[in-house]
Design an enzyme around this catalytic site. Sequence first.
Site, PDB file in Angstrom:
ATOM      1  N   ASN A   8       0.411  -1.025   0.016  1.00 37.86           N
ATOM      2  CA  ASN A   8       0.386   0.090  -0.156  1.00 37.86           C
ATOM      3  C   ASN A   8       0.205   1.256   0.118  1.00 37.86           C
ATOM      4  O   ASN A   8       1.598   1.841   0.954  1.00 37.86           O
ATOM      5  CB  ASN A   8      -0.229   0.169   0.765  1.00 37.86           C
ATOM      6  CG  ASN A   8      -1.747   0.754   1.242  1.00 37.86           C
ATOM      7  OD1 ASN A   8      -1.575   2.057   1.150  1.00 37.86           O
ATOM      8  ND2 ASN A   8      -2.944   0.879   1.440  1.00 37.86           N
ATOM      9  N   GLY A  10       0.049   4.289   0.113  1.00 37.58           N
ATOM     10  CA  GLY A  10      -0.503   5.211   0.718  1.00 37.58           C
ATOM     11  C   GLY A  10       0.200   5.278   2.056  1.00 37.58           C
ATOM     12  O   GLY A  10       0.760   6.008   2.765  1.00 37.58           O
ATOM     13  N   LYS A  11       0.172   3.622   2.913  1.00 34.23           N
ATOM     14  CA  LYS A  11       1.536   3.656   3.974  1.00 34.23           C
ATOM     15  C   LYS A  11       2.519   4.004   3.994  1.00 34.23           C
ATOM     16  O   LYS A  11       2.745   5.027   4.829  1.00 34.23           O
ATOM     17  CB  LYS A  11       1.531   2.080   4.430  1.00 34.23           C
ATOM     18  CG  LYS A  11      -0.184   1.886   4.978  1.00 34.23           C
ATOM     19  CD  LYS A  11      -0.386  -0.053   5.529  1.00 34.23           C
ATOM     20  CE  LYS A  11      -1.386  -0.187   5.766  1.00 34.23           C
ATOM     21  NZ  LYS A  11      -1.144  -2.304   5.978  1.00 34.23           N
ATOM     22  N   ASP A  62      -0.454  -3.659  10.139  1.00 39.31           N
ATOM     23  CA  ASP A  62      -1.453  -3.702   9.455  1.00 39.31           C
ATOM     24  C   ASP A  62      -2.914  -2.835  10.664  1.00 39.31           C
ATOM     25  O   ASP A  62      -2.536  -2.729  12.046  1.00 39.31           O
ATOM     26  CB  ASP A  62      -1.956  -5.447  10.446  1.00 39.31           C
ATOM     27  CG  ASP A  62      -3.015  -5.692   9.681  1.00 39.31           C
ATOM     28  OD1 ASP A  62      -3.307  -6.026   8.567  1.00 39.31           O
ATOM     29  OD2 ASP A  62      -3.873  -6.800  10.058  1.00 39.31           O
ATOM     30  N   HIS A 201      -4.699   7.137  13.402  1.00 35.40           N
ATOM     31  CA  HIS A 201      -3.734   5.811  14.711  1.00 35.40           C
ATOM     32  C   HIS A 201      -1.823   5.305  14.337  1.00 35.40           C
ATOM     33  O   HIS A 201      -1.859   4.807  14.739  1.00 35.40           O
ATOM     34  CB  HIS A 201      -4.665   4.593  14.008  1.00 35.40           C
ATOM     35  CG  HIS A 201      -4.978   4.650  12.208  1.00 35.40           C
ATOM     36  ND1 HIS A 201      -5.574   5.948  11.621  1.00 35.40           N
ATOM     37  CD2 HIS A 201      -4.794   3.653  11.183  1.00 35.40           C
ATOM     38  CE1 HIS A 201      -5.484   5.481  10.635  1.00 35.40           C
ATOM     39  NE2 HIS A 201      -5.064   4.068  10.376  1.00 35.40           N
TER      40      HIS A 201
END
Length: 216
Positions: A8, A10-11, A62, A201
Amino acid sequence: MLRFVTTNEGKVREAREYLGADAVEQLNFDYTEIQADDLATVAAHGAREAYRHANEPVLVDDAGLFVDAFDGFPGPYSSYVEDTVGVERVWRLTSEEDDRSAAFRTVLAYCDGEGFDASPDPVDTGDERRGQDQAADERGAATTDDQVAAGDLPVKIFEGYVPGEIVAPRGDGGFGYDPIFEHDDRTFAEMSAAEKNAVSHRGRALAKFGEWYTER
Ligand code: ITT
C-alpha cells in the site's frame, strides 16, 4: 535500512513523512494475512514471514476500521471489505444506524531476529508459545536468545488508535477509507499526510515506534 513491508503506497507515504524519506524503504512483499480477530496476531505473523524473506529489519503495518454499530466490523477484515463492498457502501450501511462512531487502529510489528524487552510496548513471541509467553510477559520477563534460537522470532508491537465518525465521502487526499472517516470536523481525505499523521492511528503508532527505534 528499515524495510516497511506493504503493498500500500499510501502507508509508505505516511511512514516516510513521519520517520524521514531516507529512513524507510518499501518492501513490496505480500505476506500471508492469517485469519485472526486481532490485528497484532496478523501483523506479528506477517513480520516473522517478511523477516525470514528479507533477512533485514522489517516493519509490518496492519490496520483496520472498527465501526461501533457493527460491533467493530470490518476490523481485521477491512481490506477484504474495501475490495468487495467498497468504501461508499460502508458509508451507506452506516448511515442507516443512529450511532456512526468508529475507530481506526494500526498495529506496527517490528522484527529484526533479536530479542526485546517486553515493556512498555508488548512483544509477540509466537503462536505455539503464546500462553506461556504471556505469563512471562506479565512477570516482566524479557524474551531471550534461547527463544530466538528455538525459532520463535520475537516481534515488538506498537499500537495506535484514533476515534472518529463515519460520514458521507469528502476530500480527495489519503487512501482507503479516508474519505468517510471524520476526525475533528475533517475527513482524513481532507488532510495532508502531515496533518493526518499528527492525529491518526498510524501517526500514533509511528510515534511510539520512532521513539523506541531511535533508542535501539
Ligand atoms: P498491506 O497489507 O500490503 O500493508 P493493505 O491495504 O491490505 O496493505 P491493511 O490490511 O492494513 O493494508 O489495510 C486494511 C484496510 O484498511 C485496507 O482496505 C486499507 O486501504 C485500509 N486502511 C488502512 N489504513 C488506512 C488509513 O490510514 N486510512 C484509510 N484506510 C486505511
